[in-house]
Design a protein around this motif. Structure first.
Motif, PDB file in Angstrom:
ATOM      1  N   CYS A 514       0.812  -1.228   0.000  1.00  0.00           N
ATOM      2  CA  CYS A 514       0.000   0.000   0.000  1.00  0.00           C
ATOM      3  C   CYS A 514       0.843   1.274   0.000  1.00  0.00           C
ATOM      4  O   CYS A 514       0.327   2.355   0.310  1.00  0.00           O
ATOM      5  CB  CYS A 514      -0.928   0.002   1.209  1.00  0.00           C
ATOM      6  N   THR A 515       2.117   1.160  -0.340  1.00  0.00           N
ATOM      7  CA  THR A 515       2.994   2.334  -0.344  1.00  0.00           C
ATOM      8  C   THR A 515       2.456   3.492  -1.180  1.00  0.00           C
ATOM      9  O   THR A 515       2.481   4.647  -0.727  1.00  0.00           O
ATOM     10  CB  THR A 515       4.408   1.943  -0.832  1.00  0.00           C
ATOM     11  N   PRO A 516       1.960   3.268  -2.398  1.00  0.00           N
ATOM     12  CA  PRO A 516       1.425   4.400  -3.176  1.00  0.00           C
ATOM     13  C   PRO A 516       0.304   5.137  -2.446  1.00  0.00           C
ATOM     14  O   PRO A 516       0.270   6.376  -2.441  1.00  0.00           O
ATOM     15  CB  PRO A 516       0.920   3.734  -4.457  1.00  0.00           C
ATOM     16  N   ALA A 517      -0.613   4.397  -1.829  1.00  0.00           N
ATOM     17  CA  ALA A 517      -1.719   5.024  -1.110  1.00  0.00           C
ATOM     18  C   ALA A 517      -1.222   5.777   0.116  1.00  0.00           C
ATOM     19  O   ALA A 517      -1.705   6.872   0.428  1.00  0.00           O
ATOM     20  CB  ALA A 517      -2.749   3.975  -0.706  1.00  0.00           C
ATOM     21  N   ILE A 518      -0.254   5.207   0.819  1.00  0.00           N
ATOM     22  CA  ILE A 518       0.297   5.863   2.012  1.00  0.00           C
ATOM     23  C   ILE A 518       0.948   7.182   1.637  1.00  0.00           C
ATOM     24  O   ILE A 518       0.775   8.202   2.321  1.00  0.00           O
ATOM     25  CB  ILE A 518       1.304   4.924   2.717  1.00  0.00           C
ATOM     26  N   LEU A 519       1.683   7.190   0.549  1.00  0.00           N
ATOM     27  CA  LEU A 519       2.328   8.427   0.101  1.00  0.00           C
ATOM     28  C   LEU A 519       1.290   9.456  -0.337  1.00  0.00           C
ATOM     29  O   LEU A 519       1.461  10.658  -0.101  1.00  0.00           O
ATOM     30  CB  LEU A 519       3.289   8.119  -1.050  1.00  0.00           C
ATOM     31  N   GLU A 520       0.202   9.005  -0.968  1.00  0.00           N
ATOM     32  CA  GLU A 520      -0.863   9.930  -1.365  1.00  0.00           C
ATOM     33  C   GLU A 520      -1.529  10.551  -0.150  1.00  0.00           C
ATOM     34  O   GLU A 520      -1.874  11.736  -0.142  1.00  0.00           O
ATOM     35  CB  GLU A 520      -1.902   9.196  -2.227  1.00  0.00           C
ATOM     36  N   ILE A 521      -1.740   9.751   0.885  1.00  0.00           N
ATOM     37  CA  ILE A 521      -2.326  10.274   2.124  1.00  0.00           C
ATOM     38  C   ILE A 521      -1.405  11.322   2.731  1.00  0.00           C
ATOM     39  O   ILE A 521      -1.844  12.385   3.177  1.00  0.00           O
ATOM     40  CB  ILE A 521      -2.577   9.132   3.125  1.00  0.00           C
ATOM     41  N   ALA A 522      -0.109  11.033   2.747  1.00  0.00           N
ATOM     42  CA  ALA A 522       0.858  11.951   3.355  1.00  0.00           C
ATOM     43  C   ALA A 522       0.883  13.291   2.628  1.00  0.00           C
ATOM     44  O   ALA A 522       0.839  14.351   3.260  1.00  0.00           O
ATOM     45  CB  ALA A 522       2.253  11.314   3.362  1.00  0.00           C
ATOM     46  N   ILE A 523       0.943  13.270   1.287  1.00  0.00           N
ATOM     47  CA  ILE A 523       1.012  14.538   0.549  1.00  0.00           C
ATOM     48  C   ILE A 523      -0.321  15.270   0.625  1.00  0.00           C
ATOM     49  O   ILE A 523      -0.365  16.512   0.646  1.00  0.00           O
ATOM     50  CB  ILE A 523       1.437  14.291  -0.920  1.00  0.00           C
ATOM     51  N   VAL A 589       8.138   3.100  -4.976  1.00  0.00           N
ATOM     52  CA  VAL A 589       7.255   2.181  -5.683  1.00  0.00           C
ATOM     53  C   VAL A 589       8.059   1.168  -6.490  1.00  0.00           C
ATOM     54  O   VAL A 589       7.702  -0.013  -6.564  1.00  0.00           O
ATOM     55  CB  VAL A 589       6.279   2.959  -6.596  1.00  0.00           C
ATOM     56  N   ASN A 590       9.160   1.610  -7.087  1.00  0.00           N
ATOM     57  CA  ASN A 590      10.010   0.681  -7.837  1.00  0.00           C
ATOM     58  C   ASN A 590      10.589  -0.401  -6.921  1.00  0.00           C
ATOM     59  O   ASN A 590      10.818  -1.536  -7.338  1.00  0.00           O
ATOM     60  CB  ASN A 590      11.138   1.434  -8.527  1.00  0.00           C
ATOM     61  N   LYS A 591      10.826  -0.029  -5.658  1.00  0.00           N
ATOM     62  CA  LYS A 591      11.393  -0.986  -4.713  1.00  0.00           C
ATOM     63  C   LYS A 591      10.337  -1.903  -4.117  1.00  0.00           C
ATOM     64  O   LYS A 591      10.588  -3.089  -3.881  1.00  0.00           O
ATOM     65  CB  LYS A 591      12.128  -0.244  -3.594  1.00  0.00           C
ATOM     66  N   THR A 592       9.161  -1.337  -3.845  1.00  0.00           N
ATOM     67  CA  THR A 592       8.133  -2.115  -3.139  1.00  0.00           C
ATOM     68  C   THR A 592       7.087  -2.729  -4.052  1.00  0.00           C
ATOM     69  O   THR A 592       6.348  -3.615  -3.637  1.00  0.00           O
ATOM     70  CB  THR A 592       7.411  -1.224  -2.104  1.00  0.00           C
ATOM     71  N   GLN A 593       7.017  -2.262  -5.309  1.00  0.00           N
ATOM     72  CA  GLN A 593       5.977  -2.758  -6.220  1.00  0.00           C
ATOM     73  C   GLN A 593       6.543  -3.534  -7.412  1.00  0.00           C
ATOM     74  O   GLN A 593       5.854  -3.697  -8.418  1.00  0.00           O
ATOM     75  CB  GLN A 593       5.161  -1.573  -6.749  1.00  0.00           C
TER      76      GLN A 593
END
Length: 598
Positions: A514-523, A589-593
């Protein structure tokens, strides 16, 4: 006896809650307690204050009777509704055409046009009001100076005869521009359209993007004309998105404080009335009454929006085929021209604010300089206010993302405890229906009480972080829930079968996925913390003044150019944060996805 035996054997046996289940419930209860303390209790306290007089004595509905019997106050309800409806109609119409251009045409530079349309999200709502003052105010450059320059250009390019021929038209243009009174409902509507445009665009684009191409193919086979396809296929398919966008815009406008405060003049609206009652007259009880009145349309619009969104989801089909537009030169040129005009307006308003921040003394001394950025000489908190805003945004992004995502995980992936999860979902959805002004005022009543054990955070950065996280909790929560729903619950079952504690599954699987979603929440939280005004205008202190509030205070003091300069600093900070977010997202995302590419 056989019936009894069969009935007893058919009884459902509930699984015994494991240690992980109780731990997850504990976390959910802790975050639920946070929402009660940061939202429910303050709102209840504010509601109670609306039935008291200035001395704290219970007087029943006397405050409400006084409010509705005072024409100047009661008229603000009508004004707020009118402004919100007019803005809603204009914004949704403009956003629909823009979204239609992005999804139904083959025009070039779609990515650029989408990015430019999102710019208003990065600025505080006060900034477009300041830009309009410099454009269409009493000394605005779109009034007399524009007509004069047009006349000079016509005479230079085509001669005095052409100028004489065009003079009647120039005089008509001059009369029209001079007649525009930007300080009032017209200015509020224009600025609110600028402010709410990207919000409506995102919703409508989503609605248009899920259209089923098979419907268009069927209509084409039946030789239906394009206008009939539009009215019978496109609009019905996007109707839920249009309704949702309409109510989102309505809610944003009716609860907004920044635009009407800067450019509203004597045109009273509910949000400004709350400010006047609390700051101007120190009448907190009447401010609570106005807040309760403002809550009603906001909750109503929120409820309808939620119902519409449920119906929109139910329209999706697993067999749907994505629609792909076909090139049409004349249509593509038309859509690109329209999109360019919208972008030009957005850029013009921002460029005007930046020019105002650099010009020494508008409109008499047009030399450029940086003196308006010397915030320490202005009212509003100086450069410390700007640094405080960055600090608030960072804390809000870090703390808010942790709380929101953890809470969403406990609700979505937890087992059993249905009543508790339902109650948590209700609390998580509440903030979207609560205007920022109402939340801020309720914090005064609740946290400023010496008997409150949490009184120690009043006047500190902590209460600003709590307020901001709570104010923007719902959208972040929905983002997290959407990401978590995409993960199969079998992950948790496998983890449990391997006797692994839930926190290892959470940290090693859920968070990376869920890294992309977490980063979207943060920004999302960072940007809103930088731009918010209404939720913190009542609760900041001398040591915690913020950049967005500094814009308001400098405008009140007549320092409009420094206010524009501070507003642009907020914009550049958010733009920089967005760029950094994009870069960091790609790396992480490249690392986690990487598994998604296999």
């Amino acid at each position: 006896m056989a019936d009894v035996t069969n009935n007893s054997s058919m009884r459902v046996v509930k699984a015994k809650a494991s240690r992980d289940d109780w731990t997850m419930r504990g976390f959910m209860l802790m975050i639920g307690a946070y929402l009660l303390i940061a939202l429910a209790f303050p709102l209840y306290t504010m509601l109670s204050k609306s039935f008291e007089n200035k001395d704290g004595v219970f007087i029943g509905f006397d405050n409400y009777i006084k409010y509705f019997s005072t024409p100047a106050l009661f008229n603000s309800i009508e004004n707020s509704v009118i402004i919100s409806v007019v803005t809603m109609v204009i914004t949704v119409t403009l956003a629909f055409i823009y979204a239609y251009a992005l999804t139904r045409s083959c025009m070039r530079f779609k990515g650029f046009f989408k990015i430019m349309a999102m710019i208003p999200i990065l600025v505080p709502s006060l900034l477009p009001g300041l830009g309009l003052i410099y454009m269409l105010g009493n000394q605005g450059y779109l009034k007399k100076p524009l007509v004069k320059k047009l006349g000079e250009f016509i005479e230079w390019a085509f001669g005095s005869d052409a100028l004489a021929f065009m003079m009647p038209y120039l005089n008509s243009l001059k009369t029209f521009l001079v007649s525009i009174d930007i300080y009032g409902p017209k200015g509020i509507v224009i600025a609110e359209v600028f402010f709410t445009f990207p919000h409506a665009l995102l919703i409508i684009m989503t609605a248009l993007a899920i259209s089923d191409a098979r419907l268009y193919e069927a209509a084409t086979v039946l030789r239906a004309p394009k206008w009939k396809i539009f009215w019978t296929v496109t609009l019905p398919g996007a109707r839920y998105g249009l309704i949702s966008a309409a109510f989102v815009v309505f809610t944003l406008v009716i609860t907004d404080f920044g635009v009407p405060k800067v450019i509203g003049g004597q045109y009273n609206v509910l949000a400004v009335d709350i400010y006047k009652q609390v700051i101007g007259q120190q009448n907190f009880s009447m401010g609570a009454v106005v807040s309760v009145v403002l809550l009603i349309p906001a909750i109503f619009a929120f409820y309808i929006d939620r119902q519409v969104q449920k119906k929109q989801v139910s329209q999706l089909s697993a067999r749907a085929v994505p629609y792909e537009p076909k090139p049409d030169r004349s249509f593509d040129i038309l859509m690109m021209s329209y999109s360019s005009l919208i972008v030009l307006i957005i850029v013009t308003i921002l460029a005007t604010c930046q020019l105002a921040a650099l010009v020494k003394f508008w409109p008499y001394n047009l030399e450029l300089g940086l003196q308006h950025y010397n915030f320490d000489l202005m009212d509003g908190g100086g450069w410390d206010a700007y640094y405080n805003s960055i600090q608030l945004a960072l804390w809000t992004a870090a703390v808010g993302t942790s709380i929101v995502f953890t809470g969403a995980y406990m609700v979505e992936k937890g087992r059993g405890f249905g009543a508790g999860r339902t109650a948590f979902q209700f609390l998580a959805m509440m903030p979207m229906a609560v205007p920022g002004m109402v939340l801020g005022l309720s914090y005064i009543f609740f946290f400023n009480n010496p008997d409150n054990p949490f009184n120690f955070i009043y006047g500190t950065m902590a209460i600003l972080v709590v307020s901001t996280v709570t104010h923007f909790y719902t959208v972040a929560h929905l983002t997290a829930m959407t990401a978590l729903k995409q993960m199969d619950k079998e992950f948790e079952s496998v983890s449990q079968s391997l006797q692994q504690p839930f926190y290892k599954m959470f940290l090693k699987v859920t968070v990376p996925v869920c890294t992309p979603a977490i980063l979207e929440i943060a920004i999302y939280l960072f940007v809103n913390a930088m731009t918010t005004v209404s939720a913190i205008v009542f609760i900041y202190s001398y040591h915690t003044q913020l950049a967005s509030v500094a814009v308001l205070n400098m405008d009140d003091a007549g320092d409009i150019a420094p206010a524009a300069a501070m507003g642009m600093m907020i914009f550049y900070t958010n733009a920089g944060a967005r760029i950094l977010h994009t870069v960091v997202s790609k790396v992480l995302v490249n690392k986690t996805q990487a598994w998604r590419q296999r």
